[in-house]
Design a protein around this motif. Structure first.
Motif, short mmCIF file in Angstrom:
data_model
loop_
_atom_site.label_atom_id
_atom_site.label_comp_id
_atom_site.label_asym_id
_atom_site.label_seq_id
_atom_site.Cartn_x
_atom_site.Cartn_y
_atom_site.Cartn_z
N THR A 260 0.84 -1.19 0.00
CA THR A 260 0.00 0.00 0.00
C THR A 260 0.88 1.25 0.00
O THR A 260 2.09 1.18 0.27
N TRP A 410 -5.90 7.78 2.83
CA TRP A 410 -7.13 8.08 2.07
C TRP A 410 -7.01 7.54 0.65
O TRP A 410 -7.97 6.98 0.12
N TYR A 411 -5.81 7.68 0.03
CA TYR A 411 -5.59 7.09 -1.29
C TYR A 411 -5.87 5.59 -1.25
O TYR A 411 -6.55 5.03 -2.13
N ASP A 412 -5.32 4.91 -0.23
CA ASP A 412 -5.48 3.45 -0.14
C ASP A 412 -6.94 3.06 0.05
O ASP A 412 -7.43 2.09 -0.55
N ARG A 413 -7.64 3.80 0.89
CA ARG A 413 -9.05 3.47 1.13
C ARG A 413 -9.91 3.68 -0.11
O ARG A 413 -10.90 2.97 -0.31
N ARG A 414 -9.50 4.65 -0.94
CA ARG A 414 -10.24 4.88 -2.18
C ARG A 414 -9.84 3.92 -3.29
O ARG A 414 -10.40 3.99 -4.39
N GLY A 415 -8.91 3.03 -3.01
CA GLY A 415 -8.47 2.07 -4.02
C GLY A 415 -7.52 2.67 -5.04
O GLY A 415 -7.34 2.09 -6.13
N LEU A 416 -6.89 3.82 -4.71
CA LEU A 416 -5.98 4.47 -5.64
C LEU A 416 -4.57 3.91 -5.47
O LEU A 416 -3.62 4.60 -5.12
N HIS A 417 -4.45 2.61 -5.72
CA HIS A 417 -3.16 1.95 -5.58
C HIS A 417 -2.27 2.25 -6.78
O HIS A 417 -2.76 2.64 -7.85
#
Length: 432
Positions: A260, A410-417
């Motif tokens: 992540t 927040w990036y990780d929670r939004r799936g912005l991997h």
């Protein structure tokens, strides 16, 4: 595979426009920050702290108490010649030495204890031989910055010379026709009774760079942290398999290890913290051991250096992780373009335009320089800049952690991997 020649990309307008905007803005910003901050230090100078010491004991003349030292210091304080450029600090000799020894004064003007007695002797019965000229002493403080000390020296010397002329006018008016009976040398000195001498108020060692070693040492710490962040960021990405690693003609690539964004920043920050121990040690060994820089409190200097590198590096890693490729530009602007002119090393903060003074309140290089200056020049006194340096570094580390891990979480929670999750054949890939 496209059959177009690679140089055809030079015909693409977006390539020119994008790079033109970025490089043009960088050139303009560096010009504004560097030249704008230093183009007129004397004109922008405001409230430069300078000590004013009246050690004069005065004398009794004709049954009246005469204290010319008090007249001089009072005249200097009331003078509108310097406007608000100089902030005169009325102190005794002990307080003045303490303030010079903490870098809180850029200079001082000292009226000696025998000033009144020496001046009045010019008009007394003893004025038949060679008269002794009293002295006003201007003290400089290069440890607070050579340019600031120079500005203070100029303003203080002019104030002392004006004060001497003013005293001369008063004495000439007071003795009236008796002036003609004085020897020629005494009459000449009476018009301008005080000599002005310049001395170093806080001497430094010969290997202190005239008060600039603290700034350059701090700059090395910040630049090492900033550049190491760029190296570590790239090497972590390579180790995780996100990027190739070009070594001359060779291209190395590792298998992808999914991580992540938060995990990636944590790995990089851990590396930075560990390598700061190495860099801090080598920097101090190079500066003190090899180059012979004057330094004391070496264990404290080492600890402070390690922490400064770690905080600068982790802050830079945060900007790189949050903003990606543009992050390096932000790192350069924040740690170099805005930092160097506002560090207070060459141009004092009091001689900067208002916008740059605002930047100096939080720019990391200024805070780190203050701590290094305290360790190298002022006996590691807390109120000479060391306490502020520790506090601001701690605040910067906390701010970087909250901002970096907060945004990346927040990036990780939004799936912005950084790499989309693998999908089954026939299905469209979506962010994991």
């Amino acid at each position: 595979m496209s059959g177009s020649h690679p140089f055809r990309v030079l015909r693409a307008k977006p390539l020119w426009i994008t790079n033109g905007v970025i490089t043009g803005v960088l050139a303009l910003l560096f010009t504004v920050f560097y030249v704008g901050a230093n183009i007129d230090p004397a004109g922008h100078m405001k409230h430069l702290p300078v000590g004013l010491v009246n050690a004069d004991k005065g004398v009794a003349v004709g049954g009246q108490r005469v204290d010319l030292g008090a007249r001089i210091t009072g005249s200097i304080q009331r003078s509108a010649a310097a406007g608000d450029k100089i902030d005169w600090k009325v102190l005794d000799e002990r307080e003045m030495k303490e303030e010079l020894g903490k870098g809180k004064l850029f200079g001082a003007l000292v009226v000696p204890a025998d000033f009144t007695s020496s001046v009045t002797a010019l008009t007394g019965p003893a004025a038949t031989g060679t008269p002794a000229r009293p002295t006003l002493t201007v003290l400089t403080n290069q440890s607070a910055g050579s340019l600031g000390s120079g500005l203070a020296r100029t303003a203080t010397t002019l104030a002392a010379e004006d004060a001497s002329l003013q005293v001369g006018k008063e004495l000439t008016a007071r003795i009236g026709t008796a002036r003609a009976k004085l020897p020629a040398a005494a009459r000449l000195l009476l018009a301008d009774p005080a000599a002005v001498t310049v001395e170093d108020g806080h001497p430094l060692g010969s290997h202190s760079g005239l008060g600039l070693t603290a700034f350059y040492y701090a700059l090395v710490l910040v630049v090492c942290g900033m550049l190491s962040a760029n190296v570590i960021s790239g090497q972590v990405d390579h180790a995780l398999g996100y990027t190739h690693n070009d070594m001359g003609p060779l291209r190395l690539h590792r298998p992808l290890i999914r991580a992540t964004r938060v995990q990636t920043l944590a790995i990089g920050s851990t590396l930075m913290a560990g390598l700061s121990l190495l860099m801090g040690t080598l920097i101090m060994a190079g500066a003190v051991g090899i180059m012979g820089m004057d330094a004391s409190h070496l264990p404290l200097l080492w600890l402070y250096s390690v922490c400064a590198i770690a905080v600068s590096g982790i802050s830079a890693l945060t900007l790189l992780a949050v903003f990606g490729t543009p992050g390096m530009l932000l790192v350069t602007l924040f740690f170099i373009a805005m930092a160097v002119p506002t560090a207070g090393a060459t141009t004092p903060i009091q001689a900067l335009p208002g916008f740059y003074r605002f930047l100096a309140e939080f720019e990391p290089l200024r805070q780190i320089t203050g701590g290094i200056r305290s360790i190298l020049y002022y006996g590691a006194q807390g109120d000479a800049g060391l306490t502020r340096g520790w506090i601001m570094m701690a605040a910067g580390l906390v701010a970087a952690g909250l901002f970096g891990f907060g945004v990346l979480g927040w990036y990780d929670r939004r799936g912005l991997h950084r790499v989309p999750a693998e999908t089954k054949p026939g299905k469209t890939a979506v962010p994991a």
